[in-house]
Design a protein around this motif. Sequence first.
Motif, mmCIF file in Angstrom:
data_model
loop_
_atom_site.group_PDB
_atom_site.id
_atom_site.type_symbol
_atom_site.label_atom_id
_atom_site.label_comp_id
_atom_site.label_asym_id
_atom_site.label_seq_id
_atom_site.Cartn_x
_atom_site.Cartn_y
_atom_site.Cartn_z
ATOM 1 N N LEU A 108 0.825 -1.200 0.000
ATOM 2 C CA LEU A 108 0.000 0.000 0.000
ATOM 3 C C LEU A 108 0.864 1.257 0.000
ATOM 4 N N TYR A 109 1.902 1.271 0.827
ATOM 5 C CA TYR A 109 2.788 2.429 0.889
ATOM 6 C C TYR A 109 3.538 2.614 -0.432
ATOM 7 N N ALA A 110 4.071 1.510 -0.958
ATOM 8 C CA ALA A 110 4.823 1.597 -2.214
ATOM 9 C C ALA A 110 3.905 2.009 -3.364
ATOM 10 N N GLY A 111 2.714 1.411 -3.410
ATOM 11 C CA GLY A 111 1.778 1.729 -4.485
ATOM 12 C C GLY A 111 1.283 3.155 -4.429
ATOM 13 N N MET A 112 1.087 3.692 -3.230
ATOM 14 C CA MET A 112 0.620 5.063 -3.092
ATOM 15 C C MET A 112 1.657 6.053 -3.612
ATOM 16 N N SER A 113 2.930 5.732 -3.429
ATOM 17 C CA SER A 113 3.968 6.635 -3.940
ATOM 18 C C SER A 113 3.937 6.666 -5.468
ATOM 19 N N VAL A 114 3.729 5.491 -6.093
ATOM 20 C CA VAL A 114 3.621 5.440 -7.554
ATOM 21 C C VAL A 114 2.362 6.179 -8.009
ATOM 22 N N LEU A 115 1.262 5.974 -7.296
ATOM 23 C CA LEU A 115 -0.007 6.616 -7.648
ATOM 24 C C LEU A 115 0.107 8.136 -7.582
ATOM 25 N N ILE A 116 0.732 8.641 -6.520
ATOM 26 C CA ILE A 116 0.881 10.092 -6.379
ATOM 27 C C ILE A 116 1.795 10.643 -7.467
ATOM 28 N N GLY A 117 2.895 9.922 -7.725
ATOM 29 C CA GLY A 117 3.828 10.378 -8.758
ATOM 30 C C GLY A 117 3.179 10.462 -10.130
ATOM 31 N N MET A 118 2.449 9.427 -10.498
ATOM 32 C CA MET A 118 1.771 9.430 -11.788
ATOM 33 C C MET A 118 0.593 10.406 -11.798
ATOM 34 N N GLY A 119 -0.025 10.605 -10.650
ATOM 35 C CA GLY A 119 -1.153 11.531 -10.570
ATOM 36 C C GLY A 119 -0.750 12.963 -10.838
ATOM 37 N N THR A 120 0.479 13.327 -10.490
ATOM 38 C CA THR A 120 0.934 14.704 -10.724
ATOM 39 C C THR A 120 1.059 15.020 -12.216
ATOM 40 N N LEU A 121 1.149 13.967 -13.057
ATOM 41 C CA LEU A 121 1.252 14.197 -14.497
ATOM 42 C C LEU A 121 -0.017 14.809 -15.075
ATOM 43 N N TYR B 129 2.562 13.367 -21.685
ATOM 44 C CA TYR B 129 2.758 13.192 -20.244
ATOM 45 C C TYR B 129 1.431 13.213 -19.507
ATOM 46 N N LYS B 130 0.553 14.133 -19.930
ATOM 47 C CA LYS B 130 -0.734 14.252 -19.255
ATOM 48 C C LYS B 130 -1.560 12.985 -19.415
ATOM 49 N N SER B 131 -1.450 12.322 -20.565
ATOM 50 C CA SER B 131 -2.200 11.092 -20.791
ATOM 51 C C SER B 131 -1.727 9.960 -19.895
ATOM 52 N N ALA B 132 -0.493 10.078 -19.371
ATOM 53 C CA ALA B 132 0.029 9.055 -18.466
ATOM 54 C C ALA B 132 -0.661 9.081 -17.112
ATOM 55 N N PHE B 133 -1.540 10.060 -16.888
ATOM 56 C CA PHE B 133 -2.336 10.092 -15.662
ATOM 57 C C PHE B 133 -3.184 8.828 -15.536
ATOM 58 N N GLY B 134 -3.504 8.207 -16.674
ATOM 59 C CA GLY B 134 -4.256 6.955 -16.646
ATOM 60 C C GLY B 134 -3.553 5.867 -15.865
ATOM 61 N N ILE B 135 -2.226 5.951 -15.794
ATOM 62 C CA ILE B 135 -1.467 4.965 -15.015
ATOM 63 C C ILE B 135 -1.861 5.042 -13.546
ATOM 64 N N ALA B 136 -2.061 6.262 -13.038
ATOM 65 C CA ALA B 136 -2.461 6.437 -11.629
ATOM 66 C C ALA B 136 -3.786 5.745 -11.361
ATOM 67 N N ILE B 137 -4.722 5.859 -12.312
ATOM 68 C CA ILE B 137 -6.016 5.181 -12.153
ATOM 69 C C ILE B 137 -5.808 3.670 -12.160
ATOM 70 N N GLY B 138 -4.969 3.192 -13.059
ATOM 71 C CA GLY B 138 -4.676 1.759 -13.116
ATOM 72 C C GLY B 138 -4.026 1.249 -11.842
ATOM 73 N N VAL B 139 -3.111 2.033 -11.269
ATOM 74 C CA VAL B 139 -2.434 1.628 -10.029
ATOM 75 C C VAL B 139 -3.432 1.561 -8.874
ATOM 76 N N ALA B 140 -4.363 2.496 -8.816
ATOM 77 C CA ALA B 140 -5.384 2.473 -7.763
ATOM 78 C C ALA B 140 -6.224 1.197 -7.852
ATOM 79 N N VAL B 141 -6.600 0.813 -9.080
ATOM 80 C CA VAL B 141 -7.354 -0.434 -9.265
ATOM 81 C C VAL B 141 -6.490 -1.625 -8.890
ATOM 82 N N LEU B 142 -5.211 -1.588 -9.256
ATOM 83 C CA LEU B 142 -4.293 -2.696 -8.948
ATOM 84 C C LEU B 142 -4.189 -2.940 -7.447
ATOM 85 N N LEU B 143 -4.014 -1.872 -6.663
ATOM 86 C CA LEU B 143 -3.894 -2.022 -5.211
ATOM 87 C C LEU B 143 -5.153 -2.643 -4.622
#
Length: 534
Positions: A279-292, A300-314
């Motif tokens: 959860l801690y590791a995934g949240m750091s990735v989610l926040i990092g990708m969310g800033t895009l 770069y802005k389209s990579a925000f979708g990764i943050a949504i994917g990471v949230a579903v993954l967790l």
Amino acid sequence: MAFFKNKHSIWFIFWLALLSLAIFAMPDESSLQSDQSVPDTYQSTQADKLANQFSKKDRGAKTVIAVYNNGKDPLIADQNKAIDATVTSLKANADKYHITGITDISDGAEEKSQLVSKDKSTRLVQLTVKTDDIPKMKQTLARATKAEHVASYITGSDILDQDFGDATSKGIAKTEVIAIIFIFIVLIFVFKSPITPLLSLATVGVSAIVGISLVYNMVKYFGLAYSDLTEAFIIIVLFGIGTDYNILLYNEFRSSLSQGLDKIKAAREAVRVGGRIILYAGMSVLIGMGTLYFSDFYLYKSAFGIAIGVAVLLAVLLTLNPFFMTIFGEKMFWPKKNFEEEGESRIWHFFAKTSLARPFVALGILVIMLVPVAMQTHGDLNYDSAVEVSDQTPSKHGYNLIQEHFSKGMAASTSIYIKTNKTLDNQNDLRVIDQITQNLKTIDSVDKVMSLTQPIGKKIADLYVKNQLSDVSVGLGDATKGLNQIKGGLGSAKNELDGTDVTGTAASVSDLATGSAEVATGAAALHSSQAPDN
């Protein structure tokens, strides 16, 4: 019965239902609008806005170049006739192919000098096509521009971009397959079981499908930034970190089983210990990708979708994995039956102990090891996306022919726009435009510059002061000669009048008329020479 008694079964049903809904509701990728906008502060964006002010008819039009080539030999008469017939057909069916303009050698000598190579082996036909459906345009014009007995190709910046995107998509699809196979092999090597890798890929696969469907629907209904690489970004990142998180979680589960806990308690302990780390590791990735999301550049802005994917993954890993753990238990690691706790690795224990005891020495050794890698050259920076397209692709083949027989900028030239608040059709502004043209020609990488004062890339002699002065001199000379004749005629007339010789008077009048005509000719030449000097 064990399924219904398992309290985690509700999560299995939930994700199964959500997976089915995600597949059913997933929009067609071709229907999504790829947001490839560039910020307004960029010069290219400002230039596009200026370009749209020229002609509403050609607004959004694409430039396509049909390339005809006879190898290294000059095009023969029959081949040129076949090309002429193709051009005639294109003009007759312009509306059908959405063609708004055709430039061919039949338009004049200047066009011929621009569109036929020096060795006469290659001929170009430039088309202006108003359409947004690049794949369909490419397919249609590839057939329509064919000519008998001569090889033909269509190319242009938009077609090359489309082929680059297609090549990228194919390459990414191969990468995804290779990554999944590689992950499966690694998991078999780690757990020595075929079941564990399948469960890991299943959980990550569910999160990837649900995540992509969610992103696509947000793109379609809420205008979320999207690019052709969005899906690839999500899949690669989720399978990368998802596999890593699953290894941690499964190791904790196996460790708990080795301590004698039953599968339910072992699953709970695995989630308690490993889940917190995940959860801690995934949240750091989610926040990092969310800033895009706040990035200006569309990719770069389209990579925000990764943050949504990471949230579903967790969510999937921490709810669906416990179901598999409590259902399979020890069979999850089949055929391995011995779950004794693994011993310490001597080599990693040595590295960890040494690094903690002498951190600066460890960092120094690491820097020394990285220096050769950092100094390694990777070639020149290149912004030409056509490099990534195979030479076997027709558009790339045509592009290479243009570069070989004409110039590298012929297939995709650069346009420079100048805007002022006044008209530019005056002597001073034309002189400035011509000076800019000459300055651009001094750049080493510039082969040809076409502008208002040099429309075919060469100076027009009649527009320059040197030639105008020559015309003025000729006109003044003719005027002087005419005036001298008038003077002589008047003198003769006076003498003849004094002698009352009517015949001589008529001759003098004739000389006067001749001189007047020459004055008029000289004045006309003088007037024609007074064009704006540039």
